[in-house]
Motif scaffolding. Structure first.
Motif, PDB file in Angstrom:
ATOM      1  N   GLU A  23       0.828  -1.204   0.000  1.00  0.00           N
ATOM      2  CA  GLU A  23       0.000   0.000   0.000  1.00  0.00           C
ATOM      3  C   GLU A  23       0.861   1.251   0.000  1.00  0.00           C
ATOM      4  O   GLU A  23       0.540   2.233  -0.679  1.00  0.00           O
ATOM      5  N   GLY A  24       1.958   1.221   0.751  1.00  0.00           N
ATOM      6  CA  GLY A  24       2.836   2.386   0.812  1.00  0.00           C
ATOM      7  C   GLY A  24       3.405   2.743  -0.547  1.00  0.00           C
ATOM      8  O   GLY A  24       3.456   3.919  -0.930  1.00  0.00           O
ATOM      9  N   LEU A  25       3.824   1.731  -1.299  1.00  0.00           N
ATOM     10  CA  LEU A  25       4.363   1.979  -2.628  1.00  0.00           C
ATOM     11  C   LEU A  25       3.291   2.535  -3.559  1.00  0.00           C
ATOM     12  O   LEU A  25       3.543   3.464  -4.333  1.00  0.00           O
ATOM     13  N   ALA A  26       2.091   1.963  -3.479  1.00  0.00           N
ATOM     14  CA  ALA A  26       0.991   2.449  -4.317  1.00  0.00           C
ATOM     15  C   ALA A  26       0.622   3.886  -3.943  1.00  0.00           C
ATOM     16  O   ALA A  26       0.389   4.733  -4.814  1.00  0.00           O
ATOM     17  N   THR A  27       0.575   4.168  -2.646  1.00  0.00           N
ATOM     18  CA  THR A  27       0.245   5.519  -2.187  1.00  0.00           C
ATOM     19  C   THR A  27       1.305   6.517  -2.624  1.00  0.00           C
ATOM     20  O   THR A  27       0.986   7.623  -3.080  1.00  0.00           O
ATOM     21  N   ALA A  28       2.571   6.130  -2.500  1.00  0.00           N
ATOM     22  CA  ALA A  28       3.666   7.010  -2.930  1.00  0.00           C
ATOM     23  C   ALA A  28       3.562   7.316  -4.418  1.00  0.00           C
ATOM     24  O   ALA A  28       3.802   8.451  -4.848  1.00  0.00           O
ATOM     25  N   ALA A  29       3.194   6.316  -5.221  1.00  0.00           N
ATOM     26  CA  ALA A  29       3.073   6.519  -6.666  1.00  0.00           C
ATOM     27  C   ALA A  29       1.952   7.515  -6.983  1.00  0.00           C
ATOM     28  O   ALA A  29       2.118   8.407  -7.829  1.00  0.00           O
ATOM     29  N   VAL A  30       0.809   7.370  -6.299  1.00  0.00           N
ATOM     30  CA  VAL A  30      -0.312   8.283  -6.540  1.00  0.00           C
ATOM     31  C   VAL A  30       0.055   9.697  -6.092  1.00  0.00           C
ATOM     32  O   VAL A  30      -0.238  10.682  -6.794  1.00  0.00           O
ATOM     33  N   LEU A  31       0.693   9.822  -4.936  1.00  0.00           N
ATOM     34  CA  LEU A  31       1.069  11.144  -4.440  1.00  0.00           C
ATOM     35  C   LEU A  31       2.131  11.796  -5.327  1.00  0.00           C
ATOM     36  O   LEU A  31       2.155  13.018  -5.490  1.00  0.00           O
ATOM     37  N   TYR A  32       3.000  10.987  -5.913  1.00  0.00           N
ATOM     38  CA  TYR A  32       3.985  11.532  -6.861  1.00  0.00           C
ATOM     39  C   TYR A  32       3.260  12.113  -8.075  1.00  0.00           C
ATOM     40  O   TYR A  32       3.610  13.195  -8.561  1.00  0.00           O
ATOM     41  N   PHE A  33       2.257  11.386  -8.558  1.00  0.00           N
ATOM     42  CA  PHE A  33       1.451  11.891  -9.675  1.00  0.00           C
ATOM     43  C   PHE A  33       0.778  13.204  -9.304  1.00  0.00           C
ATOM     44  O   PHE A  33       0.786  14.168 -10.081  1.00  0.00           O
ATOM     45  N   VAL A  34       0.186  13.264  -8.104  1.00  0.00           N
ATOM     46  CA  VAL A  34      -0.476  14.484  -7.653  1.00  0.00           C
ATOM     47  C   VAL A  34       0.517  15.623  -7.555  1.00  0.00           C
ATOM     48  O   VAL A  34       0.238  16.768  -7.956  1.00  0.00           O
ATOM     49  N   LYS A  35       1.693  15.340  -7.025  1.00  0.00           N
ATOM     50  CA  LYS A  35       2.733  16.361  -6.880  1.00  0.00           C
ATOM     51  C   LYS A  35       3.140  16.943  -8.237  1.00  0.00           C
ATOM     52  O   LYS A  35       3.408  18.141  -8.357  1.00  0.00           O
ATOM     53  N   GLN A  36       3.160  16.094  -9.256  1.00  0.00           N
ATOM     54  CA  GLN A  36       3.585  16.548 -10.577  1.00  0.00           C
ATOM     55  C   GLN A  36       2.511  17.389 -11.268  1.00  0.00           C
ATOM     56  O   GLN A  36       2.833  18.373 -11.954  1.00  0.00           O
TER      57      GLN A  36
END
Length: 324
Positions: free
Chosen positions: A191-204
Motif C-alpha cells: 500500500e505504501g508503494l501504491a500511495t507514494a506513486a499516486v502522491l507523486y502523480f499528484v505532486k507533478q
C-alpha cells in the motif's frame, strides 16, 4: 481487514461503535467549520477512487494471501485527517451495507481498525512529521510507506485485541497476532508503494492538493476539476476491471484465520445477536460479494452520494445553529 461478526462480541462491537460514532461527529463538525464548498466535491471524488482501488486485491508473493489498500494515508495527504476519516468511513459503510463486506455488528470495529488507525493516527503522527512541509519526492515516498505500514500494523493489533476481548473464538492470541502482523507488514509495504506513486502523480500535476487541506479545516480556493476527472476516470476503469485483475487469494485477515482454524473459518462461532444483525445486513446488501460487473461503478456512485449527503446535512445544521 474487514472483520466479520463472528469475531466480535456485542459488548466489544458496541464499544467500538460508540467510539467511531463520536469521532464521526467530530469529523463532521471539523468539516463544516472549513471551506465545505471546496472540499466536499473533492471528498466524494477521492472516496470513489479509494472504493474502486480497495476492490483490487494484489497478491502477496509466496504467501497464498492478498491485500488491498486501505487508502487512509492517501486521503489524509490530500484532505487532511478529519475529512479523510469521514470519507473513508463512507467507503466502509457502503462496503458493509451494500456489498456485505465486513459484518454489520463489527462495523464500528472496522471503522476503528481501518479508518482511525490510518487517518487519525498514522497520518498525523507518522506521515506528516516525515513529509513535513516539503514537496520532495523522497520524503513523500518515505512518509507514505512508513505511515501505511504503521497504520496497517496498528489495525492488525486492534483486530487481535478485539477478537481476544470478545472471547467468542478459540483463536490463540499469540499465533493470531503473529500471522496478522507479519502479513499486514507486507500488505502495508504494498500500500505504501501504491500511495507514494499516486502522491507523486499528484505532486507533478496538482501539487496544491498536497497542501490546501492538510490542516483538515479547509484550504485555498482553487479548481481541481482536472485532477477530479482523472481520479474519477481511474475509479471507473478499476470499478469495471476489478473482476479481471483482482487476486483470488484470501485477504490478510482471512488468510490468518484459515492458517489457524482451517478453510471453514469461524462461522459457527457467531453469537445469536450477530446472526440477528446479519439478517438485517442481508436485507440491505443487494450486491453481496460484489457479485456484478457493475459493482464498482455502483459503489463509486453511492460513496459520492453518501459523502455529499452527510456533509450537506452537517453544513446546513451548522448554518441553522449559527443563525439561531
Amino acid at each position: 481487514m474487514h472483520m466479520a461478526d463472528a469475531l466480535v462480541s456485542p459488548a466489544v462491537a458496541g464499544a467500538a461503535a460508540a467510539v467511531s460514532v463520536t469521532l464521526l461527529a467530530v469529523s463532521a463538525r471539523k468539516i463544516k467549520r472549513g471551506d465545505s464548498e471546496n472540499i466536499v466535491p473533492l471528498m466524494g471524488v477521492m472516496g470513489a477512487f479509494v472504493f474502486a482501488a480497495q476492490m483490487i486485491n494484489f497478491t502477496i508473493p509466496g504467501t497464498g494471501s492478498s491485500g488491498h489498500i486501505v487508502g487512509g494515508i492517501l486521503l489524509g495527504a490530500i484532505l487532511g485527517p478529519w475529512a479523510a476519516f469521514l470519507t473513508l468511513a463512507s467507503v466502509i459503510v457502503v462496503q458493509c451495507l451494500i456489498f456485505a463486506d465486513g459484518g454489520l455488528m463489527a462495523l464500528g470495529c472496522n471503522l476503528l481498525n481501518m479508518g482511525v488507525c490510518s487517518t487519525l493516527i498514522a497520518y498525523p503522527l507518522v506521515y506528516r512529521p516525515i513529509a513535513g512541509a516539503s514537496t520532495k519526492s523522497w520524503r513523500i515516498a518515505a512518509a507514505a510507506i512508513t505511515a501505511s505500514v504503521v497504520g496497517l500494523e496498528l489495525g492488525a493489533l486492534l483486530v487481535t485485541a478485539e477478537t481476544e476481548l470478545s472471547g467468542v473464538t478459540a483463536l490463540p492470541t499469540g499465533q493470531f497476532l503473529t500471522l496478522m502482523s507479519s502479513i499486514h507488514l507486507l500488505i502495508g509495504l504494498g500500500e505504501g508503494l501504491a500511495t507514494a506513486a499516486v502522491l507523486y502523480f499528484v505532486k507533478q500535476y496538482q501539487p496544491s492538493l498536497l497542501t490546501d487541506y492538510r490542516n483538515g479545516t479547509g484550504g485555498k480556493t482553487g479548481s481541481y476539476r482536472k485532477a477530479a476527472l482523472i481520479f474519477l476516470s481511474i475509479a471507473a476503469v478499476l470499478g469495471v476491471a476489478f473482476t479481471w485483475i483482482a487476486s483470488s487469494y484470501p485477504d490478510g485477515l482471512e488468510w490468518s484465520i484459515a492458517n489457524i482454524a482451517g478453510e471453514n473459518g469461524l462461522g459457527a462461532s457467531a453469537s445469536a445477536v450477530a446472526h440477528t444483525i446479519g439478517h438485517v445486513q442481508e436485507a440491505t446488501s443487494f450486491l453481496p460479494d460484489y457479485g456484478s460487473t457493475w459493482s464498482g461503478i455502483i459503489g463509486c456512485i453511492i460513496v459520492v452520494a453518501l459523502v455529499w449527503i452527510v456533509c450537506t446535512l452537517a453544513t446546513r445544521r451548522a448554518r441553522s445553529v449559527k443563525s439561531n
